[in-house]
Motif scaffolding. Structure first.
Motif, PDB file in Angstrom:
ATOM      1  N   GLU A 134      -7.565  -0.058   4.829  1.00 19.11           N
ATOM      2  CA  GLU A 134      -6.332   0.524   4.292  1.00 19.11           C
ATOM      3  C   GLU A 134      -5.901   1.756   5.087  1.00 19.11           C
ATOM      4  O   GLU A 134      -6.723   2.564   5.502  1.00 19.11           O
ATOM      5  N   LEU A 189      -5.812  -0.617  -5.145  1.00 17.50           N
ATOM      6  CA  LEU A 189      -5.515  -1.769  -4.296  1.00 17.50           C
ATOM      7  C   LEU A 189      -6.616  -2.827  -4.353  1.00 17.50           C
ATOM      8  O   LEU A 189      -6.344  -4.023  -4.209  1.00 17.50           O
ATOM      9  N   VAL A 245       2.019   1.998  -3.465  1.00 13.18           N
ATOM     10  CA  VAL A 245       0.920   2.528  -4.274  1.00 13.18           C
ATOM     11  C   VAL A 245       0.668   3.990  -3.910  1.00 13.18           C
ATOM     12  O   VAL A 245       0.489   4.843  -4.791  1.00 13.18           O
ATOM     13  N   PRO A 294       0.798  -1.230   0.000  1.00 10.83           N
ATOM     14  CA  PRO A 294       0.000   0.000   0.000  1.00 10.83           C
ATOM     15  C   PRO A 294       0.828   1.277   0.000  1.00 10.83           C
ATOM     16  O   PRO A 294       0.487   2.241  -0.674  1.00 10.83           O
ATOM     17  N   ARG A 315     -10.931  -4.754   2.013  1.00  8.22           N
ATOM     18  CA  ARG A 315      -9.556  -4.300   1.747  1.00  8.22           C
ATOM     19  C   ARG A 315      -9.472  -2.784   1.820  1.00  8.22           C
ATOM     20  O   ARG A 315      -8.516  -2.226   2.360  1.00  8.22           O
TER      21      ARG A 315
END
Length: 232
Positions: free
Chosen positions: A170, A110, A77, A74, A166
């Protein structure tokens, strides 16, 4: 133990009193994550079904790449998206950095590979069973994908709920592109990290309890709905 008990009681009190700051954080978290999950489903589900139907050179490599993207870090990203959205980046003129929109984009990036993978696997099994019939009827790719969606409704639901789980959990990517701005881009996960570092355990625990309840609720709804779909 006494400090912990007091923190828990204070957290429950915040939830019971519907603390305005807490409610704002929860509402923003759910709104951003739902939006990202819907976008991920709209983008990822057709790709997953198409990969089950299509036959072309490099298809297996694309499938492997898609599954590899499930492990995207993450923070990486978030960093990549930050560079794109910063003033010196390609999309800097759009002014999206440190906004909820940037957070939606990060969560979508993601969550989409999860949707693709969870739709592709059952779609492959369904296409192996119904592919010959679809080809005999002369169905186009679009209609074949629609057929797989109709037959695999449970997989679509599972993919959406997995994407939502998900997204709402995050923290790394959205804190980079959202900035954790109070009253604007602060979500449950980023607030928990911040308040814990500040020592404000009641708010952190309150948000943690709500996040836990949301996760349990999503899992329960998923099991119930998948069960109903499977009975039809």
């Amino acid at each position: 133990m006494n400090d912990f008990a007091r923190s828990v009681r204070a957290a429950v009190s915040l939830i019971g009193e519907a603390d305005p700051e807490l409610l704002d954080i929860v509402v923003l978290s759910v709104r951003v994550s739902l939006t990202a999950s819907i976008v991920a489903l709209v983008v990822g589900a057709p790709i997953g079904a198409w990969l089950a139907i299509a036959r072309f050179s490099g298809r297996h490599a694309l499938i492997v790449l898609t599954n590899a993207l499930l492990g995207l870090p993450p923070v990486v990203v978030g960093l990549g998206l930050y560079l794109f959205l910063s003033r010196s980046g390609p999309l800097g003129a759009a002014g999206l950095l440190f906004t909820p929109t940037a957070m939606v984009i990060a969560q979508t990036l993601l969550a989409t590979p999860i949707v693709v993978a969870l739709v592709h696997r059952p779609s492959t099994l369904l296409w192996a069973e119904y592919g010959d019939l679809a080809r005999t009827d002369g169905l186009s790719v679009v209609r074949s994908i629609a057929l797989l969606f109709a037959l695999g409704r449970a997989s679509l639901l599972t993919a959406f709920l997995a994407a939502f789980g998900r997204a709402i959990a995050e923290v790394g990517a959205i804190i980079i592109v959202g900035g954790n701005i109070r009253g604007f881009t602060r979500t449950m996960t980023t607030a928990i990290a911040l308040e814990t570092s500040k020592g404000d355990l009641p708010l952190a625990l309150g948000l943690g309890l709500i996040l836990l309840m949301l996760s349990v609720a999503v899992s329960t709804v998923a099991l119930l709905l998948v069960g109903r779909v499977g009975e039809k």
